[in-house]
Motif scaffolding. Structure first.
Motif, PDB file in Angstrom:
ATOM      1  N   GLY A   1       0.825  -1.205   0.000  1.00  0.00           N
ATOM      2  CA  GLY A   1       0.000   0.000   0.000  1.00  0.00           C
ATOM      3  C   GLY A   1       0.853   1.245   0.000  1.00  0.00           C
ATOM      4  N   GLY A   2       0.189   2.400   0.004  1.00  0.00           N
ATOM      5  CA  GLY A   2       0.921   3.655   0.023  1.00  0.00           C
ATOM      6  C   GLY A   2       1.200   4.169  -1.370  1.00  0.00           C
ATOM      7  N   VAL A   3       1.503   5.434  -1.441  1.00  0.00           N
ATOM      8  CA  VAL A   3       1.796   6.098  -2.705  1.00  0.00           C
ATOM      9  C   VAL A   3       3.196   6.675  -2.630  1.00  0.00           C
ATOM     10  N   LYS A   4       4.016   6.354  -3.621  1.00  0.00           N
ATOM     11  CA  LYS A   4       5.368   6.886  -3.664  1.00  0.00           C
ATOM     12  C   LYS A   4       5.407   8.115  -4.559  1.00  0.00           C
ATOM     13  N   VAL A   5       5.951   9.182  -4.032  1.00  0.00           N
ATOM     14  CA  VAL A   5       6.088  10.418  -4.783  1.00  0.00           C
ATOM     15  C   VAL A   5       7.562  10.620  -5.080  1.00  0.00           C
ATOM     16  N   THR A   6       7.923  10.674  -6.335  1.00  0.00           N
ATOM     17  CA  THR A   6       9.313  10.829  -6.725  1.00  0.00           C
ATOM     18  C   THR A   6       9.421  11.900  -7.802  1.00  0.00           C
ATOM     19  N   VAL A   7      10.637  12.324  -8.068  1.00  0.00           N
ATOM     20  CA  VAL A   7      10.909  13.279  -9.135  1.00  0.00           C
ATOM     21  C   VAL A   7      12.119  12.773  -9.902  1.00  0.00           C
ATOM     22  N   GLY A   8      12.035  12.813 -11.216  1.00  0.00           N
ATOM     23  CA  GLY A   8      13.132  12.349 -12.038  1.00  0.00           C
ATOM     24  C   GLY A   8      14.261  13.365 -12.096  1.00  0.00           C
ATOM     25  N   LEU A   9      15.489  12.870 -12.149  1.00  0.00           N
ATOM     26  CA  LEU A   9      16.665  13.729 -12.233  1.00  0.00           C
ATOM     27  C   LEU A   9      17.283  13.604 -13.614  1.00  0.00           C
ATOM     28  N   GLU A  10      17.710  14.727 -14.149  1.00  0.00           N
ATOM     29  CA  GLU A  10      18.372  14.726 -15.445  1.00  0.00           C
ATOM     30  C   GLU A  10      19.849  14.415 -15.254  1.00  0.00           C
ATOM     31  N   HIS A  11      20.361  13.488 -16.052  1.00  0.00           N
ATOM     32  CA  HIS A  11      21.768  13.105 -15.991  1.00  0.00           C
ATOM     33  C   HIS A  11      22.409  13.354 -17.347  1.00  0.00           C
ATOM     34  N   GLU A  12      23.497  14.093 -17.338  1.00  0.00           N
ATOM     35  CA  GLU A  12      24.202  14.371 -18.578  1.00  0.00           C
ATOM     36  C   GLU A  12      24.902  13.111 -19.079  1.00  0.00           C
TER      37      GLU A  12
ATOM     38  N   GLU B   1      20.324 -17.708  -2.730  1.00  0.00           N
ATOM     39  CA  GLU B   1      20.076 -19.054  -3.241  1.00  0.00           C
ATOM     40  C   GLU B   1      20.586 -19.140  -4.672  1.00  0.00           C
ATOM     41  N   THR B   2      21.485 -20.084  -4.907  1.00  0.00           N
ATOM     42  CA  THR B   2      22.059 -20.269  -6.235  1.00  0.00           C
ATOM     43  C   THR B   2      22.032 -21.753  -6.602  1.00  0.00           C
ATOM     44  N   PRO B   3      22.049 -22.081  -7.887  1.00  0.00           N
ATOM     45  CA  PRO B   3      22.060 -23.497  -8.283  1.00  0.00           C
ATOM     46  C   PRO B   3      23.290 -24.253  -7.803  1.00  0.00           C
ATOM     47  N   TRP B   4      24.401 -23.547  -7.561  1.00  0.00           N
ATOM     48  CA  TRP B   4      25.619 -24.226  -7.116  1.00  0.00           C
ATOM     49  C   TRP B   4      25.715 -24.283  -5.597  1.00  0.00           C
ATOM     50  N   GLY B   5      24.687 -23.820  -4.882  1.00  0.00           N
ATOM     51  CA  GLY B   5      24.598 -24.027  -3.449  1.00  0.00           C
ATOM     52  C   GLY B   5      25.376 -23.074  -2.578  1.00  0.00           C
ATOM     53  N   GLU B   6      25.974 -22.041  -3.133  1.00  0.00           N
ATOM     54  CA  GLU B   6      26.726 -21.075  -2.343  1.00  0.00           C
ATOM     55  C   GLU B   6      26.207 -19.661  -2.613  1.00  0.00           C
ATOM     56  N   LYS B   7      26.303 -18.807  -1.615  1.00  0.00           N
ATOM     57  CA  LYS B   7      25.864 -17.432  -1.764  1.00  0.00           C
ATOM     58  C   LYS B   7      26.744 -16.712  -2.767  1.00  0.00           C
ATOM     59  N   ALA B   8      26.144 -15.860  -3.576  1.00  0.00           N
ATOM     60  CA  ALA B   8      26.885 -15.135  -4.603  1.00  0.00           C
ATOM     61  C   ALA B   8      26.532 -13.656  -4.544  1.00  0.00           C
ATOM     62  N   TYR B   9      27.429 -12.857  -5.081  1.00  0.00           N
ATOM     63  CA  TYR B   9      27.249 -11.404  -5.122  1.00  0.00           C
ATOM     64  C   TYR B   9      27.495 -10.927  -6.549  1.00  0.00           C
ATOM     65  N   VAL B  10      26.679  -9.967  -6.980  1.00  0.00           N
ATOM     66  CA  VAL B  10      26.832  -9.389  -8.308  1.00  0.00           C
ATOM     67  C   VAL B  10      26.928  -7.874  -8.149  1.00  0.00           C
ATOM     68  N   LEU B  11      28.024  -7.291  -8.612  1.00  0.00           N
ATOM     69  CA  LEU B  11      28.127  -5.841  -8.628  1.00  0.00           C
ATOM     70  C   LEU B  11      27.461  -5.346  -9.903  1.00  0.00           C
ATOM     71  N   VAL B  12      26.407  -4.578  -9.753  1.00  0.00           N
ATOM     72  CA  VAL B  12      25.641  -4.062 -10.880  1.00  0.00           C
ATOM     73  C   VAL B  12      25.997  -2.596 -11.081  1.00  0.00           C
ATOM     74  N   GLY B  13      26.341  -2.243 -12.310  1.00  0.00           N
ATOM     75  CA  GLY B  13      26.619  -0.855 -12.668  1.00  0.00           C
ATOM     76  C   GLY B  13      25.673  -0.408 -13.758  1.00  0.00           C
ATOM     77  N   ALA B  14      25.110   0.806 -13.605  1.00  0.00           N
ATOM     78  CA  ALA B  14      24.155   1.331 -14.583  1.00  0.00           C
ATOM     79  C   ALA B  14      24.517   2.770 -14.913  1.00  0.00           C
ATOM     80  N   LEU B  15      24.604   3.084 -16.205  1.00  0.00           N
ATOM     81  CA  LEU B  15      24.842   4.457 -16.640  1.00  0.00           C
ATOM     82  C   LEU B  15      23.585   5.275 -16.400  1.00  0.00           C
ATOM     83  N   SER B  16      23.725   6.376 -15.676  1.00  0.00           N
ATOM     84  CA  SER B  16      22.549   7.152 -15.271  1.00  0.00           C
ATOM     85  C   SER B  16      21.831   7.779 -16.450  1.00  0.00           C
ATOM     86  N   HIS B  17      22.544   8.113 -17.516  1.00  0.00           N
ATOM     87  CA  HIS B  17      21.911   8.785 -18.655  1.00  0.00           C
ATOM     88  C   HIS B  17      21.174   7.801 -19.550  1.00  0.00           C
TER      89      HIS B  17
END
Length: 429
Positions: A109-120, A134-150
């Motif tokens: 529930g609830g309403v999220k109010v956000t504003v978009g930011l311009e990225h050069e 949970e992974t198919p190989w039975g061990e915990k894993a970590y993924v570093l995710v990077g995203a270009l803001s523009h």
């Protein structure tokens, strides 16, 4: 047969005082048809069979497998099966047929109010960890995710942990997959980047930023929305790729993630263009030739075969260190790794195999020493029997009596002898 819109129109014209003939001429319909609908006896249009009927059984099975599977994933699975309609059609038909089960646990529930930011273009790269418990190989894993803001281009690299060395190694993999780096990196308050409770960079994080020629922007406390691009990217990677990824090892997961980022994520529409086209136009900074020289340090226990596990590979040490704890040191950019004993003495140096390759690297010297150790312990002596009867002896029984509080020198009464004496005494009366 009139459509719903035509039915509404003729009733509106009739309420304005139009005659049946005038309405028929205006709408291009037969007069009897108009009169029938005005009298309430008009036939309603029957809904044509859904284009998803041939695929209903498959979709129902998929929703049993995963009630939260995204429609974009299902679209990618149905097209090879012969589905020739558009993605919006698939979404509409799933909704109108009510195929997706309702999940009461996920209702929010609830309403999220956000504003978009311009990225050069080329200005900011947002980074965050995706933890896979949970992974198919039975061990915990970590993924570093990077995203270009523009542009929104996303890349990810698997890691075994979240130490500073893991962060830098994964980060270097992300920016090289992007083809360059932005002027600024935005992260949350990672303990490997800033001191806890502050915005001050750790010395090693500052040195890494200088190495790549970028600045580091730390999000304000309790404001994950400030890095909303990577937050949305993590949700996208998790739902659209990870939930349906056909992988069984970390190496397979990394290869499939790289393929998916190019073949699927980069083809998302952004206005009149795609994510890949927008990202290709971003002016990214050139990367240094080598990664920042952070160092992995991991403690491992040597196995019985004198091998040490590290990054899904195994490296040999002298057999005298079997069952002992050693430290593996691997510096980023270095083609070799070193293994140290608890006393700090280097006991092995090997070529570093690719992470997840599953290789075994044993030097000829270590192989020779291991063979000698095995042969030295070889014997033809027969092993002790495992099934003889060995009840407690006199010494063990005496010790057991002492533990029960019985004095070893006390009087011992033979009950059988006492019974015979009693019988003889009774017969003499």
């Amino acid at each position: 047969m009139l459509t719903q819109e035509d039915d509404v129109e003729i009733h509106a014209l009739a309420r304005r005082g139009w005659s049946t003939s005038a309405i028929a001429r205006h709408t291009g319909r037969y007069r009897k048809t108009v009169a029938k609908y005005l009298s309430g006896n008009g036939l309603t249009r029957e809904r044509a069979p859904s284009c998803l009927e041939p695929y209903r059984a498959y979709l129902e099975a998929r929703f049993v497998d995963d009630p939260h599977v995204r429609a974009s994933v299902l679209f990618g699975e149905l097209v090879p099966l012969g589905f020739d309609r558009s993605y919006p059609t698939l979404v509409r038909e799933i909704r109108e047929l009510g195929l997706r089960p309702v999940c009461d646990c996920c209702k929010a529930g609830g309403v999220k109010v956000t504003v978009g930011l311009e990225h050069e273009p080329g200005e900011e790269l947002q980074l965050d960890w995706l933890e896979l418990s949970e992974t198919p190989w039975g061990e915990k894993a970590y993924v570093l995710v990077g995203a270009l803001s523009h542009s929104g281009r996303v890349r990810g690299v698997f890691a075994d942990g979240q130490t500073f060395a893991h962060l830098i190694e994964a980060l270097d993999g992300v920016v090289r997959r992007l083809g360059g780096t932005t002027k600024s990196w935005r992260t949350d308050r990672m303990s490997t980047v800033v001191y806890p409770g502050t915005d001050r960079l750790r010395p090693e994080a500052a040195a890494a930023a200088k190495h790549y020629g970028v600045t580091v922007a730390v999000c304000p406390a309790n404001r994950p929305q400030r890095k909303g691009v990577v937050e949305k990217a993590i949700d996208y990677v998790t739902q659209s790729w990870w939930r349906s990824a056909p992988v069984s090892t970390p190496a397979e997961a990394q290869a499939d993630l790289d393929r998916w980022c190019v073949a699927v994520a980069d083809r998302r529409r952004r206005g009149q263009s795609t994510v890949g086209e927008l990202a290709a136009a971003e002016p990214l900074l050139a990367l240094p030739r080598l990664a920042f020289p952070a160092e992995h340090q991991a403690e491992r226990v040597v196995a019985d075969d004198a091998l040490v596990a590290f990054e899904s590979n195994r490296y040999s040490v002298p057999p005298s260190y079997a069952a002992q704890t050693v430290t593996v040191r691997a510096r980023l950019g270095d083609a070799h790794l070193e293994i140290y004993s608890q006393a700090g003495r280097r006991i092995a140096r090997h070529r570093r195999a690719p992470n997840g390759a599953g290789q075994v690297l044993r030097s000829p010297e270590h192989a020779r020493l291991l063979e000698q150790a095995v042969l030295a312990r070889f014997t033809t002596t027969k092993k002790c029997p495992r099934k003889p009867n060995r009840p407690p002896g006199e010494r063990a029984l005496a010790e057991a009596a002492r533990l029960r509080g019985q004095h070893p020198g006390g009087v011992v009464v033979d009950l059988d002898q006492y019974a015979r004496i009693a019988k003889i005494a009774g017969g003499q009366r």
